[in-house]
Structures are given as structure tokens and as C-alpha cells.
Design a protein around this motif. Structure first.
Motif, PDB file in Angstrom:
ATOM      1  N   SER A  56      41.533  35.426  31.523  1.00  0.00           N
ATOM      2  CA  SER A  56      40.589  36.398  30.662  1.00  0.00           C
ATOM      3  C   SER A  56      40.095  37.199  31.588  1.00  0.00           C
ATOM      4  CB  SER A  56      39.662  35.585  29.877  1.00  0.00           C
ATOM      5  OG  SER A  56      38.706  36.336  29.334  1.00  0.00           O
ATOM      6  N   LEU A  57      40.140  38.545  31.483  1.00  0.00           N
ATOM      7  CA  LEU A  57      39.660  39.455  32.250  1.00  0.00           C
ATOM      8  C   LEU A  57      38.737  40.508  31.605  1.00  0.00           C
ATOM      9  CD1 LEU A  57      42.876  40.367  33.926  1.00  0.00           C
ATOM     10  CD2 LEU A  57      40.734  39.279  35.333  1.00  0.00           C
ATOM     11  N   GLU A  90      50.326  25.950  46.926  1.00  0.00           N
ATOM     12  CA  GLU A  90      50.649  27.434  47.607  1.00  0.00           C
ATOM     13  C   GLU A  90      49.134  28.062  47.810  1.00  0.00           C
ATOM     14  OE1 GLU A  90      53.318  29.421  44.993  1.00  0.00           O
ATOM     15  OE2 GLU A  90      52.446  31.333  45.732  1.00  0.00           O
ATOM     16  N   THR A  91      49.195  28.767  48.785  1.00  0.00           N
ATOM     17  CA  THR A  91      47.757  29.547  49.324  1.00  0.00           C
ATOM     18  C   THR A  91      48.233  31.135  49.028  1.00  0.00           C
ATOM     19  OG1 THR A  91      48.317  29.134  51.406  1.00  0.00           O
ATOM     20  CG2 THR A  91      46.792  27.698  50.479  1.00  0.00           C
ATOM     21  N   ASP A  92      47.289  31.717  48.865  1.00  0.00           N
ATOM     22  CA  ASP A  92      47.451  33.243  48.687  1.00  0.00           C
ATOM     23  C   ASP A  92      46.081  33.808  48.509  1.00  0.00           C
ATOM     24  OD1 ASP A  92      48.680  35.793  48.572  1.00  0.00           O
ATOM     25  OD2 ASP A  92      50.120  35.146  47.281  1.00  0.00           O
ATOM     26  N   THR A  93      46.008  35.305  48.673  1.00  0.00           N
ATOM     27  CA  THR A  93      44.563  36.168  48.285  1.00  0.00           C
ATOM     28  C   THR A  93      44.307  35.851  46.914  1.00  0.00           C
ATOM     29  OG1 THR A  93      45.676  38.066  47.955  1.00  0.00           O
ATOM     30  CG2 THR A  93      45.465  37.527  50.266  1.00  0.00           C
ATOM     31  N   TYR A  94      42.881  36.069  46.645  1.00  0.00           N
ATOM     32  CA  TYR A  94      42.609  35.985  45.077  1.00  0.00           C
ATOM     33  C   TYR A  94      43.587  37.349  44.571  1.00  0.00           C
ATOM     34  CZ  TYR A  94      38.780  32.661  45.214  1.00  0.00           C
ATOM     35  OH  TYR A  94      37.988  31.616  45.025  1.00  0.00           O
ATOM     36  N   ARG A  95      43.505  38.278  45.248  1.00  0.00           N
ATOM     37  CA  ARG A  95      44.293  39.495  44.522  1.00  0.00           C
ATOM     38  C   ARG A  95      45.627  39.285  44.320  1.00  0.00           C
ATOM     39  NH1 ARG A  95      43.968  42.613  48.590  1.00  0.00           N
ATOM     40  NH2 ARG A  95      42.109  43.632  48.074  1.00  0.00           N
ATOM     41  N   ASN A  96      46.453  38.693  45.043  1.00  0.00           N
ATOM     42  CA  ASN A  96      47.790  38.211  44.556  1.00  0.00           C
ATOM     43  C   ASN A  96      47.702  37.116  43.377  1.00  0.00           C
ATOM     44  OD1 ASN A  96      48.793  40.056  46.420  1.00  0.00           O
ATOM     45  ND2 ASN A  96      49.312  38.717  47.822  1.00  0.00           N
ATOM     46  N   ILE A  97      46.872  36.275  43.373  1.00  0.00           N
ATOM     47  CA  ILE A  97      46.692  35.086  42.671  1.00  0.00           C
ATOM     48  C   ILE A  97      46.417  35.761  41.205  1.00  0.00           C
ATOM     49  CG2 ILE A  97      45.541  33.073  41.633  1.00  0.00           C
ATOM     50  CD1 ILE A  97      45.575  32.320  44.948  1.00  0.00           C
ATOM     51  N   ILE A  98      45.285  36.637  41.150  1.00  0.00           N
ATOM     52  CA  ILE A  98      44.990  37.138  39.841  1.00  0.00           C
ATOM     53  C   ILE A  98      45.927  38.118  39.555  1.00  0.00           C
ATOM     54  CG2 ILE A  98      43.142  38.866  38.753  1.00  0.00           C
ATOM     55  CD1 ILE A  98      41.093  37.434  40.594  1.00  0.00           C
ATOM     56  N   ASN A  99      46.525  38.891  40.074  1.00  0.00           N
ATOM     57  CA  ASN A  99      47.607  39.705  39.847  1.00  0.00           C
ATOM     58  C   ASN A  99      48.873  38.740  39.039  1.00  0.00           C
ATOM     59  OD1 ASN A  99      46.507  42.055  40.301  1.00  0.00           O
ATOM     60  ND2 ASN A  99      47.541  42.480  42.418  1.00  0.00           N
ATOM     61  N   ARG A 100      49.047  37.826  39.552  1.00  0.00           N
ATOM     62  CA  ARG A 100      50.106  37.051  39.317  1.00  0.00           C
ATOM     63  C   ARG A 100      49.983  36.489  37.697  1.00  0.00           C
ATOM     64  NH1 ARG A 100      53.303  32.164  41.978  1.00  0.00           N
ATOM     65  NH2 ARG A 100      54.482  31.334  40.284  1.00  0.00           N
ATOM     66  N   LEU A 101      48.429  36.067  37.743  1.00  0.00           N
ATOM     67  CA  LEU A 101      48.018  35.314  36.516  1.00  0.00           C
ATOM     68  C   LEU A 101      47.950  36.416  35.291  1.00  0.00           C
ATOM     69  CD1 LEU A 101      45.377  32.726  37.880  1.00  0.00           C
ATOM     70  CD2 LEU A 101      47.212  32.250  36.320  1.00  0.00           C
ATOM     71  N   ASP A 147      43.980  45.229  33.499  1.00  0.00           N
ATOM     72  CA  ASP A 147      45.076  44.745  32.565  1.00  0.00           C
ATOM     73  C   ASP A 147      45.730  43.372  32.774  1.00  0.00           C
ATOM     74  OD1 ASP A 147      45.464  47.004  30.936  1.00  0.00           O
ATOM     75  OD2 ASP A 147      46.190  48.211  32.599  1.00  0.00           O
ATOM     76  N   THR A 148      46.052  42.836  31.312  1.00  0.00           N
ATOM     77  CA  THR A 148      47.216  41.903  31.261  1.00  0.00           C
ATOM     78  C   THR A 148      48.337  42.424  30.931  1.00  0.00           C
ATOM     79  OG1 THR A 148      46.590  41.381  29.032  1.00  0.00           O
ATOM     80  CG2 THR A 148      45.307  40.066  30.589  1.00  0.00           C
TER      81      THR A 148
END
Ligand code: 0FX
Length: 249
Positions: free
Chosen positions: A239-240, A201-212, A145-146
Motif C-alpha cells: 500500500s503506497l 535475498e538482500t537488496d535496496t529498499y528502492r528495488n524491493i519497493i519497486n518489485r512489490l 504507482d502500483t
């Protein structure tokens, strides 16, 4: 005849509510629609264009109390004064599940903070998105979801709640539930603080994708970084595409 004031700043929901009212065909209910003094696409709808349908709930509190039996707020940008919410039954249709998603842009914070999400119809009190709950429901949330896809699901849930509870709400014939303590409240400022990307800033992909994806909402320009050469803001959307949807293309 029961006079009902609806203050609405959302075109999508306006059209759906109108068609529900027509379908219900309740002769003893009279609906008057107004919007806030904040330009949105509802201003261009034929029912509002050049009609002077702006209503300021603070300035017009006495007029509302004298002329209506109840008020419905649908994505209304105004904060209702105490005199109004205490003087007449005011109902709010909220695009979040109270008290989990009180405040602004609930689906954005639901994605970022891994919170459940849904819609609520509740009586209004002096606090934002806080009064006794008439009805609420969760919606599904997917990892692809976006903000926009989740928001659309929430708007559908709002209308399902309105349809299911229509007679009860307008006849004042329902039991309410006090919201549980705790919950969450997010403000417009909380939203704005999410927009600027810090490239270091560094973070997990999970958090970065969630924020995006939480900040991807159609054509809105939300998240950005600043190009170091030109100093221009560059907006970022995500885009997901889940596998099965890709195959349909
Ligand atoms: O009308 P609405 O859907 O709802 C908002 C609040 O979330 C709600 O709690 C409040 N009761 C109501 C008065 O205002 O907001 P909107 O139509 O301005 O925005 C819809 C969605 O669009 C929002 O949930 C997130 C997204 N959006 C909106 C703006 C203005 C963005 O992604 N970026 C933006 O700049």
C-alpha cells in the motif's frame, strides 16, 4: 460498408470502444465483436453472454479473410497466424509503448526496470507487438504507482489514441512509423519468475519497493513467500499513500 472484426478479451476497453463507436456514428463502418476461448469478465456482458462469440483466429483464418476488411485486436490473448496478418490489415491496441514495452504486462516491467511506459496502436506483423506504428504515447509514472494505477493510466491512453486516430485507422488513411531497433520484450514466464520471494535475498529498499508495487494489482495474488511452519503461500501486496492523498482520508 466496411466490415471490421474486433477480437477483444478486456471488458473495460470493450465498454469504452462501444461508446466511442456510438459517438462517432460512422454509418459506413460495421463492427463485429468476438472474444477468445479464455474466460474473462467480458463473457458475462450482455452483448456476449450465451451468444457463442468465441473466435479462434487460427481455425477461422479463411473465414475472416473472406468476410472482413480489417481486424482489430484489443488485449486479445491469441497470437495471429502469418496468413492472417499478411492477408488483411490487422491492427493491435497494445498496453505498452513499442518497442520499449513489447510483450506481457508492460507496466510491471516498466516499474521494475525503470522503463518509460505508454500505449501503442500498430499494424500487426508476424512478431508479437512489433509491426509498423500508427500512433503511440507515453503516460506519466509516479514513485507511488502500483501496477494497477499505472495500468489504468495506460488503458486511458489507449482510448485517447483510438479516439484521436479513429477516422484515419478505419479509413486506412495514415502513415506508419517503423519501430526503432532495440526495445524490450517480456514474457509471461518473466512475470512468473518475479512472484516467489526469497526471504534471504538482500537488496535496496528502492528495488524491493519497486518489485512489490510492480506486483500489486488490485486483488491479484502475485508475490508470495512460503510460511516455514505450515508450508502455505502467503501473498504480499503493497500500500503506497502519498502525503496529500492521506490528508484527504
Ligand atoms: O488484457 P491484459 O491487460 O494484457 C495482456 C498483455 O499485457 C498484453 O500485452 C497482451 N496483448 C494481452 C492479450 O494480454 O491482461 P490481463 O487483463 O490478464 O491483466 C491485466 C493486468 O493485471 C496485467 O497487466 C498485470 C495484472 N495481473 C494479471 C494477472 C493475470 C496480475 O497482476 N496478476 C495476474 O495473475
Amino acid at each position: 460498408m466496411k466490415r471490421i472484426l474486433v477480437i477483444i478479451d478486456n471488458l473495460q476497453q470493450y465498454e469504452k470502444i462501444q461508446s466511442l463507436i456510438n459517438k462517432k456514428n460512422r454509418a459506413n463502418l460495421n463492427f463485429d465483436f468476438y472474444h477468445s476461448n479464455v474466460p474473462t469478465d467480458i463473457w458475462d456482458h450482455i452483448d456476449f453472454k450465451n451468444q457463442n462469440k468465441i473466435l479462434d483466429v487460427n481455425q477461422k483464418t479463411d473465414w475472416i479473410l473472406e468476410n472482413f476488411h480489417m481486424v482489430v485486436s484489443v488485449h486479445c490473448y491469441q497470437f495471429f497466424p502469418a496468413k492472417l496478418v499478411n492477408g488483411i490489415r490487422c491492427i493491435n491496441i497494445h498496453p505498452g509503448y513499442n518497442p520499449v514495452n513489447r510483450g506481457w504486462y508492460p507496466q510491471v516491467f516498466s516499474i521494475i526496470n525503470d522503463l518509460q511506459i505508454g500505449a501503442t496502436i500498430h499494424e500487426m506483423d508476424e512478431k508479437l507487438d512489433n509491426g509498423p506504428i500508427i500512433s503511440r504515447k507515453f503516460v506519466e509514472k509516479f514513485s507511488w504507482d502500483t501496477s494497477l494505477t499505472l495500468y489504468n493510466r495506460v488503458l486511458n491512453a489507449e482510448m485517447e489514441l483510438l479516439q484521436e486516430n479513429f477516422d484515419k485507422i478505419f479509413d486506412g488513411n495514415y502513415l506508419t512509423k517503423k519501430p526503432e531497433t532495440g526495445g524490450n520484450f517480456f514474457s509471461k514466464r518473466d512475470f512468473k519468475e518475479l512472484l516467489e520471494i526469497n526471504m534471504d535475498e538482500t537488496d535496496t529498499y528502492r528495488n524491493i519497493i519497486n518489485r512489490l508495487r510492480a506486483l500489486t494489482h488490485g486483488s491479484y495474488k502475485n508475490m508470495y513467500y512460503t510460511d516455514p511452519e505450515s508450508g502455505r503461500k502467503v501473498y504480499v501486496n503493497l500500500s503506497l499513500i502519498p502525503e496529500d492523498e492521506k490528508e484527504k482520508d
